[in-house]
Design an enzyme around this catalytic site. Structure first.
Site, PDB file in Angstrom:
ATOM      1  N   LYS A 223       0.858  -1.195   0.000  1.00 31.29           N
ATOM      2  CA  LYS A 223       0.000   0.000   0.000  1.00 31.29           C
ATOM      3  C   LYS A 223       0.889   1.239   0.000  1.00 31.29           C
ATOM      4  CE  LYS A 223      -4.257  -1.433   0.100  1.00 31.29           C
ATOM      5  NZ  LYS A 223      -5.598  -0.915   0.048  1.00 31.29           N
ATOM      6  N   ASP A 224       0.724   2.145   0.913  1.00 27.31           N
ATOM      7  CA  ASP A 224       1.550   3.348   0.880  1.00 27.31           C
ATOM      8  C   ASP A 224       2.623   3.346   1.960  1.00 27.31           C
ATOM      9  OD1 ASP A 224       0.954   4.737  -1.350  1.00 27.31           O
ATOM     10  OD2 ASP A 224      -0.741   5.800  -0.478  1.00 27.31           O
ATOM     11  N   ALA A 225       3.125   2.174   2.268  1.00 29.20           N
ATOM     12  CA  ALA A 225       4.184   2.124   3.276  1.00 29.20           C
ATOM     13  C   ALA A 225       5.529   2.405   2.618  1.00 29.20           C
ATOM     14  CB  ALA A 225       4.199   0.749   3.928  1.00 29.20           C
ATOM     15  N   GLY A 375       3.582   8.508   1.954  1.00 26.33           N
ATOM     16  CA  GLY A 375       3.793   7.186   2.513  1.00 26.33           C
ATOM     17  C   GLY A 375       4.177   7.275   3.971  1.00 26.33           C
TER      18      GLY A 375
END
Lengths: 609, 352
Positions: A223-225, A375
């Site tokens: 995801k947005d990590a 992120g």
């Protein structure tokens, strides 16, 4: 007003003033005079063909933007003027006065045919944009390659830039902002734009050039990590200082009483204990460079009692001051940076204490590029475990490849290549909107990359830091300007097991500053009922909340109390001692009390189980 | 392998299962995803009905009349496949008023002073409904106090009964609204072809009692979406079925699959008293036994004052009131109690 179709009504700032025969001609006449200087340049005129009306606007609050005037298919901004402007013989105001450039409002814009570039001018063209980038406005033009990103990303990116940490003011040392963030090593971006340079944002940079590899890392950047390099963090990547100012003043009260800055005496009401005040100096205010942790008193203060004349059993009026000290916020720590003593306009003492703490990027902190790509750090990896290139370059940040196609931020990818080319050749690149085509840009950066022996599209062979093996695919690597945003876990993290409760309801408090719990609301309650988990529900709603033991009279059904001296329950209504201990929620007891206050006596009938 | 009976038993809910909450959540959750829109595709050959969330709200609130009442009429065996016969039934259905038969422009003129009204009948319109001018005239004869004169497509009406202008005007309006043929309340009817070449009729507007009497209508298979009308004509149990079915169908149409038992439970809750009650404070929730449960829902003060005035007793049997006071609720694991047979206990004690 004239209701004749052939006649054209004229309005001045929305008010009807008369009519003309030919509205279009009339409007054109005003414009001609405006360009000649006979009519103020602040006036805008619009002819509405559909309604056959002329609107002349001279009121305030209209948003206007400049255009170059084009007449007969020829731009009035001639090459001669261009040269003279470049030599600084003339300025923008000169062009305005001469009718070369004019400001139009939204209404007049309806009447024009504007060309984006000089080569687009045709016979119908009436105006020319000063620069094609002007259609983005001042804020978006700070960003790079905006024409390659989707509009939604622009809006998001603009929000992120507002939240970014940087050098927000050069006099930060003498300022007492309530909250402030300062980036340790702000850098000028390798890729910037005309607007960025004109606004001199490079001198107030709010980010750093990160070496970014577009790669996954064992699922840690799903995801947005984000995955970041520990060595880079240790070298100061994204490191910042957080300042928080605590303010307090000696307030005056009617009756000549006032607050006092001092170390409160142990007899003070609400005394926090000797230890809490140990860091204060004699004047009751903390010294600079003192390390402080949560609940330490920064400014010791006492206030007069809220209610006057509380009589003691001896009949003497005892003055008992209240403690109203300022303590460091829960969950925070740091060092007192500086303390300021001054006066308010009301001639009362005012103290401001600024606490500084260093915020090293950690898991949970937020970063974003200038293309709306945000992120949250999910893993900080030791440098030796990160992927590396043949040259030994280890990326600072690993961005998940899935964040690119769906969001269509091509600008981000172009910046990656441009940043890489700029870092290799030691030059800055210009990413102003429409200043060049995407193909030309990518080709130019590509040839620089090739000159330095890299792939022209920015792909590089990389090796897994853990195994040392080369990855099957080449990885897109480059330099991207990233901002650290001020959403950080250390300022948000909160836990509670036991903690304070509200006085009125005996239920746990709410919110971070009060060490509160998380609300177990109606829908959550319904979910437990739906599962039939009645004991868990009771635990949440009663045991972990506002459980109360009350004594209920078996005779009259009223609530009594336990006389601790005699260890006998007493009913105040009927005077009996035949009471039963009952476990209920305090909220219910409160409800019964409130009903009683309305002169209704609720009674509890007990049934043995 | 489970036998047929085992499977049936598997479908039984366990004792203590909170069926009401589960039903509420099962309907409420997809409800949050439904878009609150009530626009309709404007088409000529379709009957408009409320759909989606607005329709669900309409049902649950137990509105007296749906916003768009609708019927689906099945025809008897001998009629269903014969288009001409179906047309005949159809002609008897649609409500045709005088104003539907006059010309669109200049269809009538009024002179209130002379108390004369002239109707200008439209030839084509008369043809579609197969009505003759004399039929219109004979219908108008039923209106009292008027004198009718006919001249081809023109009908002249003179009001004799009164000289009052206001009453005259009322009579004129009455004439224009007079139903010449068809069933009252049925604004529009459409013949539609179903699978297998069988025709059926859909109508805008509902009047089951009247439709039943028309020859060729299969009175066992009339569908209406007017819950209260169904309750009047066929009884509450039919209304219960309709509520459950309408809820289920509206959700299915929007693409949400819900077990039929959830809408069925809602329908039961609404109708088990023999009356159709809405779900909100004027119905099911407002008629709960417990004072606390009612006060916790809506109109807290009203319920407490009434409880105070009338000395109400809350027996703490429900869920909401037990959560309020902090008692274990008797749902799921909480409804199990330990029973002790005291005589057996005595025996054990005696042995010791």
């Amino acid at each position: 007003m004239v209701e004749n179709e052939s006649r054209c009504n004229v309005f001045l700032s929305g008010k009807y003033i008369g009519y003309v025969e030919d509205g279009a001609k009339f409007a054109e006449e005003i414009r001609r005079n405006r360009r000649l200087g006979a009519v103020s340049g602040e006036i805008n005129v619009a002819y509405n063909k559909k309604l056959n009306e002329v609107m002349i606007n001279a009121d305030r609050g209209r948003v206007r933007r400049p255009y170059i005037v084009v007449e007969e298919g020829v731009s009035k901004f001639t090459d001669d003027l261009k040269e003279r402007l470049a030599r600084r013989e003339i300025d923008f105001n000169y062009l305005l006065r001469r009718g070369v450039v004019e400001y139009l409002d939204a209404e007049e814009e309806e009447n024009i045919v504007a060309a984006l570039r000089p080569e687009d001018i045709t016979r119908e063209t009436t105006h020319l944009e000063i620069d094609p980038a002007a259609l983005f406005g001042a804020t978006f033009n700070v960003s790079v390659y905006p024409e390659h990103n989707s509009v939604g990303r622009h809006a998001i990116s603009a929000n992120f830039i507002k939240q970014s940490q940087g050098l927000y003011a050069t006099n930060f040392n003498s300022r007492y902002d309530a909250r402030a963030f300062l980036l340790y090593y702000p850098q000028t971006p390798i890729v910037d734009s005309v607007a960025y340079r004109k606004l001199r944002l490079g001198q107030h940079a709010s980010g750093q050039n990160f070496v970014v590899a577009v790669s996954t890392y064992y699922g840690y950047n799903m995801k947005d990590a984000l995955v970041i390099n520990k060595a880079a963090v240790d070298r100061g990547l994204g490191r910042s200082v957080f300042y928080r100012v605590y303010t307090d003043e000696e307030r005056r009260y009617p009756g000549g009483q006032q607050d006092r800055f001092r170390i409160p005496a142990p007899t003070t009401e609400g005394y926090l204990g000797e230890h809490a005040y140990s860091k204060l100096s004699d004047d009751g205010v903390i010294e600079a460079e003192t390390p402080v942790i949560e609940n330490d008193v920064l400014i010791g203060k006492t206030s007069p009692p809220r209610f006057l004349e509380e009589q003691t059993s001896f009949g003497v009026v005892e003055e008992r001051n209240r403690d109203s000290s300022t303590t460091l916020r829960a969950g925070e720590e740091g060092v007192v940076d500086s303390v300021m003593l001054t006066e308010t306009t009301g001639a009362t003492k005012l103290v401001k204490a600024r606490v500084r703490s260093i915020k090293v990027p950690e898991v949970g902190d937020k970063f974003a590029s200038r293309h709306g790509q945000k992120g949250v750090v999910a893993l900080i990896v030791n440098q030796e475990d990160m992927p590396f290139t043949k040259d030994g370059i280890v990326p600072d940040l690993l961005l998940n490849p899935h964040s690119l196609p769906g969001r269509m931020t091509f600008g981000h990818m172009i910046e990656t290549i441009a940043g890489k080319a700029g870092a290799l050749s030691g030059q800055h690149f210009d990413g102003t909107a429409f200043s060049d085509t995407g193909k030309n840009r990518v080709d130019a950066y590509g040839s620089i990359l090739e000159h330095y022996g890299f792939d022209k599209f920015g792909d590089e062979a990389m090796y897994d830091g853990r195994t040392g093996r080369q990855f099957n695919a080449n990885i897109f690597t480059g330099v991207v300007y990233f901002n650290r945003l001020w959403h950080m876990v250390s300022l948000k993290l909160q836990v509670r097991s036991r903690g304070p409760v509200q006085i009125l309801t005996h239920q746990p408090t709410e919110g971070k500053p009060r060490r509160g719990g998380l609300k177990f609301g109606e829908m959550e309650r319904d979910a437990l009922v739906g599962h039939g988990a009645s004991l868990l529900l009771k635990d949440r709603m009663l045991e972990q909340s506002d459980k109360a033991d009350i004594w209920v009279c078996k005779n009259c059904g009223d609530i009594g109390y336990l006389d601790h001296l005699k260890n006998v329950p007493v009913c105040m209504s009927c005077g009996g001692n035949n009471l039963e201990r009952v476990e209920i929620s305090y909220a219910f007891k409160l409800l019964l009390d409130e009903i009683k206050s309305l002169h209704i006596l609720p009674k509890i009938r007990l049934k043995s189980e | 392998m489970p036998t047929k009976n085992d499977r049936g038993e598997k479908l039984n809910v366990s004792p203590g299962e909170a069926v009401g909450v589960v039903a509420a959540q099962s309907i409420g959750e997809p409800g949050t995803q439904m878009i609150l829109r009530s626009f309709h595709a404007a088409g000529i050959s379709s009957i408009i009905t409320t759909k989606g969330l607005p329709r669900i709200i309409e049902i649950v609130d137990a509105r007296k009349k749906p916003k768009f009442p609708m019927m689906r009429i099945t025809l008897e065996k001998g009629y269903a496949k014969d288009y001409e016969k179906v047309r005949k039934v159809w002609r008897k259905l649609e409500e045709v008023t005088v104003s539907k038969l006059i010309k669109e422009r200049g269809g009538f003129s009024e002179d209130l002073g002379a108390r004369i009204m002239v109707l200008n009948l439209d030839k084509e319109r008369l043809h579609t409904y197969e009505i003759t001018p004399s039929q219109v005239a004979s219908r108008l004869k039923k209106v009292s106090g008027i004198e009718i004169g006919m001249d081809g497509m023109e009908i002249r009406i003179k009001v004799n009964g009164t000289k009052d202008m206001k009453l005259t005007r009322q009579t004129f309006v009455q004439i224009r609204k007079a139903v010449v043929s068809g069933v009252p309340n049925i604004e529009k009817a459409l013949v539609q072809e179903g699978q297998g070449g069988e025709f059926y009729i859909t109508t805008a507007g509902s009047n089951m009692a009247a439709v039943m009497d028309i020859e060729g209508v299969d009175k066992w298979h009339i569908y209406s979406n007017d819950i209260f009308e169904v309750a009047r004509v066929y009884g509450v149990e039919a209304a219960r079925n309709l509520i459950a079915h309408e809820l289920f169908e509206t959700m299915s149409e929007e693409g949400f699959t819900v077990s039929f038992r959830h809408p069925a439970l809602v329908a039961d809750a609404m109708t088990h008293t023999g009356q159709i009650r809405s779900i909100g404070r004027h119905g099911v929730a407002g008629e709960k036994e417990s004072v606390f449960a009612r006060a916790a829902y809506e109109e807290t003060v009203k319920h407490f004052t009434n409880a105070g005035v009338f000395g109400e007793v809350d027996r703490l049997n429900g869920v909401a009131e037990n959560i309020l006071i902090g008692k274990q609720i008797s749902v799921g694991t909480g409804m199990v109690r330990l029973a002790v047979r005291k005589d057996e206990l005595k025996k054990i004690k005696a042995e010791e």
